[in-house]
Write a protein that holds these residues in place. Structure first.
Motif, PDB file in Angstrom:
ATOM      1  N   THR A  46       0.769  -1.132  -0.086  1.00  0.00           N
ATOM      2  CA  THR A  46       0.001   0.031  -0.028  1.00  0.00           C
ATOM      3  C   THR A  46       0.794   1.180   0.004  1.00  0.00           C
ATOM      4  N   GLU A  47       0.225   2.239  -0.352  1.00  0.00           N
ATOM      5  CA  GLU A  47       1.088   3.462  -0.734  1.00  0.00           C
ATOM      6  C   GLU A  47       1.110   4.395   0.381  1.00  0.00           C
ATOM      7  N   ALA A  48       2.022   5.145   0.562  1.00  0.00           N
ATOM      8  CA  ALA A  48       2.032   6.066   1.843  1.00  0.00           C
ATOM      9  C   ALA A  48       1.289   7.487   1.454  1.00  0.00           C
ATOM     10  N   PHE A  49       0.504   8.057   2.530  1.00  0.00           N
ATOM     11  CA  PHE A  49      -0.033   9.247   2.267  1.00  0.00           C
ATOM     12  C   PHE A  49       0.370  10.378   3.053  1.00  0.00           C
ATOM     13  N   PHE A  50       0.829  11.419   2.366  1.00  0.00           N
ATOM     14  CA  PHE A  50       1.704  12.496   2.927  1.00  0.00           C
ATOM     15  C   PHE A  50       0.634  13.766   3.208  1.00  0.00           C
ATOM     16  N   GLY A  51       1.224  14.376   4.543  1.00  0.00           N
ATOM     17  CA  GLY A  51       0.483  15.753   4.914  1.00  0.00           C
ATOM     18  C   GLY A  51       1.053  16.805   3.912  1.00  0.00           C
ATOM     19  N   GLN A  52       0.487  17.980   4.206  1.00  0.00           N
ATOM     20  CA  GLN A  52       0.781  19.279   3.277  1.00  0.00           C
ATOM     21  C   GLN A  52       2.149  19.749   3.721  1.00  0.00           C
ATOM     22  N   GLY A  53       2.705  19.479   4.852  1.00  0.00           N
ATOM     23  CA  GLY A  53       4.030  19.909   5.499  1.00  0.00           C
ATOM     24  C   GLY A  53       3.795  21.050   6.421  1.00  0.00           C
ATOM     25  N   THR A  54       4.850  21.391   7.053  1.00  0.00           N
ATOM     26  CA  THR A  54       5.108  22.476   8.030  1.00  0.00           C
ATOM     27  C   THR A  54       6.282  22.970   7.830  1.00  0.00           C
TER      28      THR A  54
END
Lengths: 113, 114
Positions: free
Chosen positions: B101-109
């Protein structure tokens, strides 16, 4: 260190196919090839992944060589919005758990009008 | 909506102060990751956690600390020991239930230390 090698940059004309290569000569038999892209100042976005068969989804196609030592991500009709850094990653697996994701520097794709 | 949320989007701190970056996911993912990105560079792994109450150092863990008390949360503390903390920080999560399964990323800080 990343287990993949990608060219640092590529250009593509709008509407043409973009073919992004990746070398992963030390890939193990149970490791998958993943592709992500990152548009400036955003989090990376998943594109596609595969083990040994070619894969296609609504975003792209992934061609993996028979020896699995390299692969190519194909964007069939590149648009200006496809301008981004594209990362090829080999996903380490151990036991039943996912391995961590090791990113290299990726390929900066510039789609030009 | 399901997803992974990082907050805040921009953060300013004075040199010498500790600062904690938040990462929350409601995807029921077991694994969570923290990455650092510097201008023009790829992502470098700071810490990762495969399961609650367990975490491992990545390639550049010095000057950082994490905790994983809840499955949904994986906060990152940038301590005063981090020599060059100004960077873009990204959190990700993925499932351990499947092998691919793929990883999901946040939009960053984006952290700026002055």
């Amino acid at each position: 260190d990343a287990k993949t090698t990608q060219p640092p940059s590529m250009d593509c004309a709008e509407g043409r196919a973009a073919n992004l290569p990746c070398n992963h000569s030390t890939i193990s038999g149970n490791e998958y090839v993943y592709w992500y892209r990152q548009i400036h100042s955003q989090g990376p976005q998943y594109i596609i992944h595969g083990l040994k068969n070619n894969e296609t989804n609504e975003m792209a196609s992934l061609i993996i060589t028979e020896d699995r030592k390299s692969s190519t991500l194909i964007l069939p009709h590149a648009t200006l919005r496809d301008t981004a850094v594209y990362y090829c990653i080999v996903r380490v697996n151990y036991g039943g758990s996912q391995g961590n994701l090791i990113f290299g520097k990726g390929t900066k794709l510039s789609v030009k009008p | 909506d399901g997803g992974i949320t990082q907050s805040p989007k921009y953060l300013f701190r004075k040199e010498g102060q500790n600062v904690t970056l938040s990462c929350e996911q409601n995807l029921n993912h077991d694994a969570m990751y923290w990455y650092r990105q510097d201008p023009g560079q790829g992502l470098r792994l700071i810490y990762y956690s495969q399961i609650v109450n367990d975490f491992q150092k990545g390639d550049i863990a010095e000057g950082y600390s994490v905790s994983r008390e809840k499955k949904e949360s994986f906060p990152l503390t940038v301590t005063s020991a981090q020599k060059n903390p100004t960077a873009f920080y990204l959190c990700a999560s993925s499932s351990n239930r499947d092998s691919n399964t793929e990883a999901f990323f946040g939009q960053g800080t984006r952290l700026t230390v002055v």
